[in-house]
Design a protein around this motif. Structure first.
Motif: not given
Length: 272
Positions: A55-69
Motif C-alpha cells: 500500500p502507498s499508505k496504511g497497513d494490513i494486519e493478519i492475525g495481529g502481525y503487520s504483513l511486512p513483518e
C-alpha cells in the motif's frame, strides 16, 4: 482467531488513486465476496492483502502481525492466492503443479506427508485421470481447479481468489464456489472477487461492495439490494426470490446515452 485488518489503506498507480482509505475487519470461517464494476479496485485490494502489492499508505494486519513483518515462508503458509488467470509458458504436470504448493514446507525432497496431501487434493478435485497431463493441455476450467488445488496444498489460513469463475461454464463455476464454501467451514477465511451478483448472493456470507476505490457498502447478502447495486453498477434492477434464493435481474430496457447526448459537437450539420 485469524483476522485480516485493513487499516486506512491507499494505493496509487502513477498518481491514480486505485484505493482510498480502505478500512475492513475480516474474520475466518466465512466466504467474503468482493464486488463492484471493473476498475473499482477489487484486484488491487486483493493483491495488497496477499502481499503482492505494498500500500502507498496504511497497513494490513493478519492475525495481529503487520504483513511486512511476515517473511516469504510465513506468508506462503498463511495466504493462498489464486489469480484471475495464469499463463503457462512451459509444460508441467498437474501433479507437480499441485506439489509446488508445498514449497513453504519442503526440505531437500518431498516428504511422505507432502505427497499424501497432493494425492488427497488430486482425488478431492477429481483430477486423477489428469495427474500426469501437462497443465498446458487442460481446459480453462480444469486448469483453474489445479491452480486452486495448488493454493490449498499450502494449507493456508486465508484463501484469496481473484475472479476464479471468469471464463468458466456454469458447471465449473459451481464447482469452484462449492469448494470455496467447503474450505470456509474448515475455519479458512475465503476472500473472493466475483462479478456474478446472483452467485455472490448464494455463496457469500458477507459482501463488500466497492466503487471507485472505496468501500460503498458492507455486510451480509442483504446488502445486495437496489439501494446499493443501482448506483454502483449504474443499472436498474429488480429482485425476485426463487426457492429461497435471491435472484437479481437487470431491467431489459436500460437508458443508453445517445452518441450526440454525450458530445453535442458531434451532431452532423443538416443538409438540404
Amino acid at each position: 482467531m485469524v483476522t485480516i485488518q485493513v487499516k486506512d489503506v491507499n494505493y496509487n498507480y502513477n498518481g491514480f488513486k486505485a484505493l482510498k482509505n480502505i478500512e475492513l475487519t475480516l474474520n475466518k470461517g466465512q466466504v467474503i465476496g468482493l464486488l463492484g464494476p471493473n476498475g473499482c479496485g477489487k484486484t488491487t485490494l486483493l493483491k495488497c492483502i496477499s502481499g503482492i502489492l505494498t500500500p502507498s499508505k496504511g497497513d494490513i494486519e493478519i492475525g495481529g502481525y503487520s504483513l511486512p513483518e511476515l517473511d516469504n515462508t510465513d506468508r506462503a503458509r498463511t495466504i493462498g492466492y489464486v489469480p484471475q488467470a495464469e499463463e503457462v509458458n512451459f509444460s508441467i504436470t498437474v501433479f507437480d503443479t499441485i506439489l509446488m504448493g508445498r514449497k513453504p514446507y519442503l526440505g531437500w525432497k518431498p516428504s511422505k506427508k507432502d505427497l499424501k496431501i497432493v494425492r488427497n487434493l488430486i482425488n478431492q478435485f477429481e483430477l486423477k485421470d489428469l495427474a500426469m497431463r501437462g497443465l498446458d493441455e487442460l481446459s480453462g476450467g480444469q486448469r483453474q481447479k489445479v491452480i486452486l488445488a495448488r493454493a490449498l496444498a499450502q494449507k493456508p489460513k486465508i484463501l484469496v481468489l481473484d475472479e476464479p469463475t471468469n471464463n468458466l461454464d456454469i458447471k465449473h463455476q459451481i464447482e469452484m464456489l462449492n469448494i470455496a464454501k467447503k474450505e470456509s467451514k474448515n475455519d479458512i477465511l475465503v476472500l473472493i472477487a466475483i462479478h456474478d451478483l446472483n452467485l455472490a448472493a448464494r455463496y457469500c456470507d458477507q459482501v463488500i461492495i466497492m466503487k471507485e476505490g472505496e468501500v460503498y457498502a458492507q455486510g451480509g447478502p442483504e446488502k445486495l439490494n437496489k439501494e446499493n447495486i443501482e448506483p454502483v453498477y449504474q443499472v436498474k434492477i429488480k429482485i425476485k426470490e426463487i426457492d429461497g434464493h435471491k435472484i437479481i435481474i437487470p431491467h431489459s430496457e436500460q437508458k443508453t446515452p445517445h452518441l450526440y447526448e454525450e458530445d453535442p459537437e458531434k451532431i452532423p450539420p443538416t443538409t438540404k
